[in-house]
Design a protein around this motif. Structure first.
Motif, PDB file in Angstrom:
ATOM      1  N   ALA A   1      63.524 -20.717  14.858  1.00  0.00           N
ATOM      2  CA  ALA A   1      62.787 -21.301  15.980  1.00  0.00           C
ATOM      3  C   ALA A   1      61.638 -20.392  16.411  1.00  0.00           C
ATOM      4  O   ALA A   1      61.602 -19.875  17.515  1.00  0.00           O
ATOM      5  N   VAL A   2      60.651 -20.219  15.520  1.00  0.00           N
ATOM      6  CA  VAL A   2      59.502 -19.363  15.787  1.00  0.00           C
ATOM      7  C   VAL A   2      58.492 -20.125  16.641  1.00  0.00           C
ATOM      8  O   VAL A   2      58.194 -21.280  16.385  1.00  0.00           O
ATOM      9  N   THR A   3      57.958 -19.455  17.675  1.00  0.00           N
ATOM     10  CA  THR A   3      56.918 -20.048  18.511  1.00  0.00           C
ATOM     11  C   THR A   3      55.785 -19.042  18.685  1.00  0.00           C
ATOM     12  O   THR A   3      55.973 -17.838  18.524  1.00  0.00           O
ATOM     13  N   VAL A   4      54.591 -19.572  19.013  1.00  0.00           N
ATOM     14  CA  VAL A   4      53.430 -18.721  19.277  1.00  0.00           C
ATOM     15  C   VAL A   4      52.774 -19.185  20.577  1.00  0.00           C
ATOM     16  O   VAL A   4      52.744 -20.384  20.882  1.00  0.00           O
ATOM     17  N   PHE A   5      52.290 -18.218  21.346  1.00  0.00           N
ATOM     18  CA  PHE A   5      51.586 -18.499  22.586  1.00  0.00           C
ATOM     19  C   PHE A   5      50.356 -17.606  22.632  1.00  0.00           C
ATOM     20  O   PHE A   5      50.443 -16.413  22.348  1.00  0.00           O
ATOM     21  N   ARG A   6      49.207 -18.177  22.978  1.00  0.00           N
ATOM     22  CA  ARG A   6      47.971 -17.393  23.116  1.00  0.00           C
ATOM     23  C   ARG A   6      47.629 -17.284  24.591  1.00  0.00           C
ATOM     24  O   ARG A   6      47.369 -18.273  25.266  1.00  0.00           O
ATOM     25  N   GLY A   7      47.650 -16.082  25.100  1.00  0.00           N
ATOM     26  CA  GLY A   7      47.362 -15.836  26.499  1.00  0.00           C
ATOM     27  C   GLY A   7      47.818 -14.445  26.868  1.00  0.00           C
ATOM     28  O   GLY A   7      48.379 -13.722  26.054  1.00  0.00           O
ATOM     29  N   GLU A   8      47.589 -14.073  28.106  1.00  0.00           N
ATOM     30  CA  GLU A   8      47.929 -12.711  28.527  1.00  0.00           C
ATOM     31  C   GLU A   8      49.419 -12.537  28.802  1.00  0.00           C
ATOM     32  O   GLU A   8      49.982 -11.484  28.570  1.00  0.00           O
ATOM     33  N   VAL A   9      50.081 -13.562  29.326  1.00  0.00           N
ATOM     34  CA  VAL A   9      51.499 -13.484  29.653  1.00  0.00           C
ATOM     35  C   VAL A   9      52.223 -14.627  28.951  1.00  0.00           C
ATOM     36  O   VAL A   9      51.851 -15.791  29.106  1.00  0.00           O
ATOM     37  N   PHE A  10      53.255 -14.305  28.165  1.00  0.00           N
ATOM     38  CA  PHE A  10      53.998 -15.306  27.391  1.00  0.00           C
ATOM     39  C   PHE A  10      54.579 -16.388  28.292  1.00  0.00           C
ATOM     40  O   PHE A  10      55.123 -16.108  29.358  1.00  0.00           O
ATOM     41  N   SER A  11      54.469 -17.634  27.860  1.00  0.00           N
ATOM     42  CA  SER A  11      55.059 -18.779  28.549  1.00  0.00           C
ATOM     43  C   SER A  11      55.840 -19.594  27.528  1.00  0.00           C
ATOM     44  O   SER A  11      55.240 -20.248  26.671  1.00  0.00           O
ATOM     45  N   ALA A  12      57.156 -19.561  27.613  1.00  0.00           N
ATOM     46  CA  ALA A  12      57.993 -20.305  26.665  1.00  0.00           C
ATOM     47  C   ALA A  12      57.727 -21.804  26.749  1.00  0.00           C
ATOM     48  O   ALA A  12      57.779 -22.509  25.744  1.00  0.00           O
ATOM     49  N   ALA A  13      57.411 -22.286  27.941  1.00  0.00           N
ATOM     50  CA  ALA A  13      57.169 -23.716  28.130  1.00  0.00           C
ATOM     51  C   ALA A  13      55.913 -24.196  27.417  1.00  0.00           C
ATOM     52  O   ALA A  13      55.803 -25.360  27.045  1.00  0.00           O
ATOM     53  N   LYS A  14      54.947 -23.289  27.193  1.00  0.00           N
ATOM     54  CA  LYS A  14      53.691 -23.671  26.556  1.00  0.00           C
ATOM     55  C   LYS A  14      53.534 -23.091  25.159  1.00  0.00           C
ATOM     56  O   LYS A  14      52.484 -23.249  24.537  1.00  0.00           O
ATOM     57  N   ALA A  15      54.558 -22.433  24.655  1.00  0.00           N
ATOM     58  CA  ALA A  15      54.500 -21.854  23.305  1.00  0.00           C
ATOM     59  C   ALA A  15      54.578 -22.968  22.266  1.00  0.00           C
ATOM     60  O   ALA A  15      55.277 -23.966  22.447  1.00  0.00           O
ATOM     61  N   TRP A  16      53.828 -22.802  21.176  1.00  0.00           N
ATOM     62  CA  TRP A  16      53.749 -23.796  20.118  1.00  0.00           C
ATOM     63  C   TRP A  16      54.771 -23.485  19.032  1.00  0.00           C
ATOM     64  O   TRP A  16      54.806 -22.371  18.524  1.00  0.00           O
TER      65      TRP A  16
END
Length: 108
Positions: free
Chosen positions: A60-75
């Motif tokens: 279940a790998v996810t990626v998020f682009r931003g300064e602070v990780f957000s699991a809800a918005k991770a792809w």
């Protein structure tokens, strides 16, 4: 753009920039189970390819682009190759996985 070539993809004239293979711009990232790992993009990076190996299908790998990780918005990233354009904006990518896995990032 350095390290890219323009490539036509249709008879309609649609085109995209193709990232060139430059091993100096390849990074392997180990992600531990239930961990988040941050990768900083180079300032000039506008395209990248993320490779997720077949062993990651249960991770279940996810990626998020931003300064602070957000699991809800991770792809979510399924096994395979994932091209992304990243012009401007945050230079931080955050990866998470539910099991130990390795991904590879190629920047242009």
């Amino acid at each position: 753009m350095a390290h890219t070539i323009p490539t036509a993809v249709s008879a309609l004239g649609d085109a995209f920039e193709a990232v060139l293979l430059d091993s100096a711009r390849v990074t392997s990232i180990d992600i531990g189970a239930d961990a988040t790992v941050t990768h900083g993009l180079a300032d000039e990076t506008t395209l990248l390819m993320i490779a997720v190996g077949p062993d990651a299908s249960a991770a279940a790998v996810t990626v998020f682009r931003g300064e602070v990780f957000s699991a809800a918005k991770a792809w979510p990233l399924s096994p395979g190759y994932h091209p992304f354009g990243v012009p401007g904006g945050s230079r931080s990518l955050h990866f998470s996985a539910s099991a130990d896995t390795v991904i590879t990032v190629l920047e242009n």
